[in-house]
Design a protein around this motif. Structure first.
Motif, PDB file in Angstrom:
ATOM      1  N   TRP A   1       0.925  -1.285  -0.028  1.00 41.14           N
ATOM      2  CA  TRP A   1       0.133   0.148   0.040  1.00 41.14           C
ATOM      3  C   TRP A   1       0.825   1.425  -0.099  1.00 41.14           C
ATOM      4  O   TRP A   1       0.589   2.078  -0.806  1.00 41.14           O
ATOM      5  CB  TRP A   1      -0.796   0.045   1.418  1.00 41.14           C
ATOM      6  CG  TRP A   1      -1.545   1.324   1.522  1.00 41.14           C
ATOM      7  CD1 TRP A   1      -2.770   2.003   0.790  1.00 41.14           C
ATOM      8  CD2 TRP A   1      -1.093   2.509   2.183  1.00 41.14           C
ATOM      9  NE1 TRP A   1      -3.015   3.156   1.371  1.00 41.14           N
ATOM     10  CE2 TRP A   1      -2.169   3.510   2.107  1.00 41.14           C
ATOM     11  CE3 TRP A   1      -0.302   2.680   3.157  1.00 41.14           C
ATOM     12  CZ2 TRP A   1      -1.717   4.658   2.829  1.00 41.14           C
ATOM     13  CZ3 TRP A   1      -0.048   3.743   3.887  1.00 41.14           C
ATOM     14  CH2 TRP A   1      -0.809   4.832   3.704  1.00 41.14           C
ATOM     15  N   ALA A   2       1.739   1.251   0.826  1.00 37.94           N
ATOM     16  CA  ALA A   2       2.756   2.355   0.861  1.00 37.94           C
ATOM     17  C   ALA A   2       3.560   2.689  -0.294  1.00 37.94           C
ATOM     18  O   ALA A   2       3.624   3.826  -0.916  1.00 37.94           O
ATOM     19  CB  ALA A   2       3.999   2.551   2.151  1.00 37.94           C
ATOM     20  N   ALA A   3       4.013   1.729  -0.938  1.00 33.67           N
ATOM     21  CA  ALA A   3       4.680   1.605  -2.351  1.00 33.67           C
ATOM     22  C   ALA A   3       3.647   1.956  -3.344  1.00 33.67           C
ATOM     23  O   ALA A   3       4.077   2.977  -4.197  1.00 33.67           O
ATOM     24  CB  ALA A   3       5.330   0.446  -2.749  1.00 33.67           C
ATOM     25  N   SER A   4       2.605   1.601  -3.384  1.00 34.03           N
ATOM     26  CA  SER A   4       1.516   2.080  -4.388  1.00 34.03           C
ATOM     27  C   SER A   4       1.045   3.708  -4.325  1.00 34.03           C
ATOM     28  O   SER A   4       1.126   4.091  -5.145  1.00 34.03           O
ATOM     29  CB  SER A   4       0.277   1.010  -4.306  1.00 34.03           C
ATOM     30  OG  SER A   4       0.555  -0.078  -4.383  1.00 34.03           O
ATOM     31  N   GLU A   5       1.017   4.051  -2.949  1.00 35.95           N
ATOM     32  CA  GLU A   5       0.650   5.528  -2.799  1.00 35.95           C
ATOM     33  C   GLU A   5       1.735   6.348  -3.417  1.00 35.95           C
ATOM     34  O   GLU A   5       1.285   7.460  -3.834  1.00 35.95           O
ATOM     35  CB  GLU A   5       0.359   5.867  -1.285  1.00 35.95           C
ATOM     36  CG  GLU A   5      -0.860   5.143  -0.704  1.00 35.95           C
ATOM     37  CD  GLU A   5      -2.191   5.552  -1.296  1.00 35.95           C
ATOM     38  OE1 GLU A   5      -2.318   7.009  -1.293  1.00 35.95           O
ATOM     39  OE2 GLU A   5      -2.762   4.894  -2.249  1.00 35.95           O
ATOM     40  N   LEU A   6       3.130   5.897  -3.127  1.00 37.33           N
ATOM     41  CA  LEU A   6       4.136   6.671  -3.665  1.00 37.33           C
ATOM     42  C   LEU A   6       4.044   6.672  -5.175  1.00 37.33           C
ATOM     43  O   LEU A   6       4.247   7.955  -5.754  1.00 37.33           O
ATOM     44  CB  LEU A   6       5.482   6.034  -3.241  1.00 37.33           C
ATOM     45  CG  LEU A   6       5.957   6.328  -1.850  1.00 37.33           C
ATOM     46  CD1 LEU A   6       7.532   5.512  -1.678  1.00 37.33           C
ATOM     47  CD2 LEU A   6       6.174   7.791  -1.838  1.00 37.33           C
ATOM     48  N   VAL A   7       3.900   5.538  -5.889  1.00 38.03           N
ATOM     49  CA  VAL A   7       3.905   5.621  -7.163  1.00 38.03           C
ATOM     50  C   VAL A   7       2.686   6.701  -7.644  1.00 38.03           C
ATOM     51  O   VAL A   7       2.849   7.317  -8.948  1.00 38.03           O
ATOM     52  CB  VAL A   7       3.662   4.196  -8.006  1.00 38.03           C
ATOM     53  CG1 VAL A   7       3.396   4.043  -9.370  1.00 38.03           C
ATOM     54  CG2 VAL A   7       4.965   3.364  -7.599  1.00 38.03           C
ATOM     55  N   LEU A   8       1.567   6.594  -7.085  1.00 40.66           N
ATOM     56  CA  LEU A   8       0.572   7.317  -7.424  1.00 40.66           C
ATOM     57  C   LEU A   8       0.708   8.726  -7.141  1.00 40.66           C
ATOM     58  O   LEU A   8      -0.289   9.808  -7.599  1.00 40.66           O
ATOM     59  CB  LEU A   8      -0.806   6.738  -6.686  1.00 40.66           C
ATOM     60  CG  LEU A   8      -1.504   5.505  -7.337  1.00 40.66           C
ATOM     61  CD1 LEU A   8      -2.238   4.944  -6.364  1.00 40.66           C
ATOM     62  CD2 LEU A   8      -1.999   5.713  -8.702  1.00 40.66           C
ATOM     63  N   ARG A   9       1.472   9.140  -6.381  1.00 39.37           N
ATOM     64  CA  ARG A   9       1.615  10.553  -5.681  1.00 39.37           C
ATOM     65  C   ARG A   9       1.663  11.634  -7.033  1.00 39.37           C
ATOM     66  O   ARG A   9       0.735  12.594  -6.575  1.00 39.37           O
ATOM     67  CB  ARG A   9       3.002  10.613  -5.046  1.00 39.37           C
ATOM     68  CG  ARG A   9       3.131  11.908  -4.076  1.00 39.37           C
ATOM     69  CD  ARG A   9       4.211  11.826  -2.975  1.00 39.37           C
ATOM     70  NE  ARG A   9       4.466  13.035  -2.420  1.00 39.37           N
ATOM     71  CZ  ARG A   9       4.222  13.407  -1.437  1.00 39.37           C
ATOM     72  NH1 ARG A   9       3.284  12.945  -0.775  1.00 39.37           N
ATOM     73  NH2 ARG A   9       4.570  14.806  -1.064  1.00 39.37           N
ATOM     74  N   PRO A  10       2.374  11.308  -8.057  1.00 41.02           N
ATOM     75  CA  PRO A  10       2.409  12.564  -8.854  1.00 41.02           C
ATOM     76  C   PRO A  10       1.003  12.815  -9.553  1.00 41.02           C
ATOM     77  O   PRO A  10       0.827  13.948 -10.061  1.00 41.02           O
ATOM     78  CB  PRO A  10       3.427  12.186  -9.634  1.00 41.02           C
ATOM     79  CG  PRO A  10       4.322  11.139  -9.094  1.00 41.02           C
ATOM     80  CD  PRO A  10       3.303  10.446  -8.274  1.00 41.02           C
TER      81      PRO A  10
END
Length: 356
Positions: A190-199
């Motif tokens: 979840w944390a990694a996915s949120e990072l990738v989605l951040r931009p």
């Protein structure tokens, strides 16, 4: 078009390095006032000179293979080819030029790419493409859309701060107590996915691109960045960047070839940087094909005060055969898919339970 100021050139250089420095360390490095730094940083993103992305380690996201596909579409089938590649979920980058298309694909197995190339050939959309496929758990992509070396050279700065940034490499988290190949926990995913989605998923519409960076991230996400599961990158758009002191890197050069027996990519890369003073923004070395991308200028460079440069083409001939060189103006490239690593995520979002 006005040229960049000295302060703008220095700020761009430190941003391209994408180092996790504290702000005061960045200000010390570039020697500009804090207010000037913030104004230039905002302008660089607002003008589209720079953009931020969070790039996942392909292995951590279940995509152990990375392919670079370079195709020259037939003039009457250009749109169809770009659409075919853009609709491919494994395609994270699709560049459309005036004569060439470059696609970067993260995929699970070789047959996935073979099916895609088969569609391209069956549709008679292009001449046979050049494909460089590498395993993402090794050192085969030492430079991945990293423009810091090139920019520091254009701007006449001494050395670089972080160049080169590559893609993949040893398994993410290999320094951890857990096994290197262990899958991410639900919370880590979840944390990694949120990072990738951040931009792409900013909740505040007024949030500028200059605020997408890692400052203020929660510990779980900062930990993933430290481990290399996801990396923060700042990417340059050379087609939009104004010249600096009359110099501009406004030509994209893509080179492919078959490595000669015994050729070592690390030696070629070092020779290009140190002796030819060419700093590739992309360098990928498969078993049977190598690819690198560089930027050049459309206007003659002034005399180089560092002495004679080693000629580039003869250097490449020492390592490669069947060399193809494609050059186009940077302004002629359009990003049909612009570093969209969120495409690698499952369609369904994690439940609240996985966030805990």
């Amino acid at each position: 078009m006005r040229g960049l100021t000295d302060a703008e050139a220095r700020v761009i250089a430190v941003l391209l390095a994408a180092r996790p420095d504290r702000e005061r360390e960045r200000l010390h490095l570039i020697d500009v006032p804090r207010s000037t730094y913030h104004a230039i940083r905002r302008r660089a993103y607002d003008e589209g000179w720079l953009r931020d992305r969070y790039v996942p380690h392909p292995v951590a996201f279940g995509r152990p293979l990375v392919s670079f596909l370079l195709a020259r579409p037939f003039a009457d089938r250009f749109d169809e080819l770009v659409q075919l590649l853009s609709e491919e979920q494994s395609a994270v980058v699709v560049w459309r030029g005036t004569q060439v298309v470059l696609a970067v694909l993260f995929h699970r197995q070789a047959p996935e790419l073979q099916r895609l190339v088969g569609k391209l050939e069956a549709g008679h959309l292009a001449a046979p493409p050049s494909v460089t496929t590498v395993a993402a758990d090794g050192p085969a992509i030492p430079v991945y859309f990293d423009y810091e070396g090139l920019w520091c050279h254009v701007a006449g700065f001494d050395g670089t701060l972080a160049y080169p940034h590559g893609l993949g490499g040893g398994d993410p988290g290999e320094s951890e107590a857990a096994a290197p190949s262990a899958p991410l926990s639900p919370h880590q995913w979840w944390a990694a996915s949120e990072l990738v989605l951040r931009p792409f998923a900013a909740t505040d519409p007024s949030r500028g691109g200059h605020l997408v960076g890692p400052l203020g991230l929660p510990f779980s996400q900062r930990r993933l960045l430290q481990r290399g599961v996801v990396v923060h990158r700042t990417i340059l758009d050379p087609g939009r960047l104004p010249p600096y002191q009359g110099r501009a890197a406004d030509q994209v050069v893509l080179v492919t070839g078959t490595p000669k027996v015994g050729a070592r990519p690390d030696v070629l890369f070092a020779t290009l940087c140190r002796e030819s003073r060419v700093y590739p923004f992309l360098f990928a070395t498969g078993a049977d094909r190598w690819l690198f991308g560089a930027l050049g200028g459309s206007t003659p460079r002034p005399a180089d005060d560092q002495g004679a440069r080693r000629p580039v083409l003869p250097t490449m001939r020492e390592y490669l055969e069947g060399i193809e060189i494609l050059q186009e103006p940077a302004s002629g490239f359009v990003s049909a898919v612009d570093h969209r690593y969120d495409r690698l995520l499952p369609a369904a979002k994690p439940t609240d339970a996985t966030k805990r």
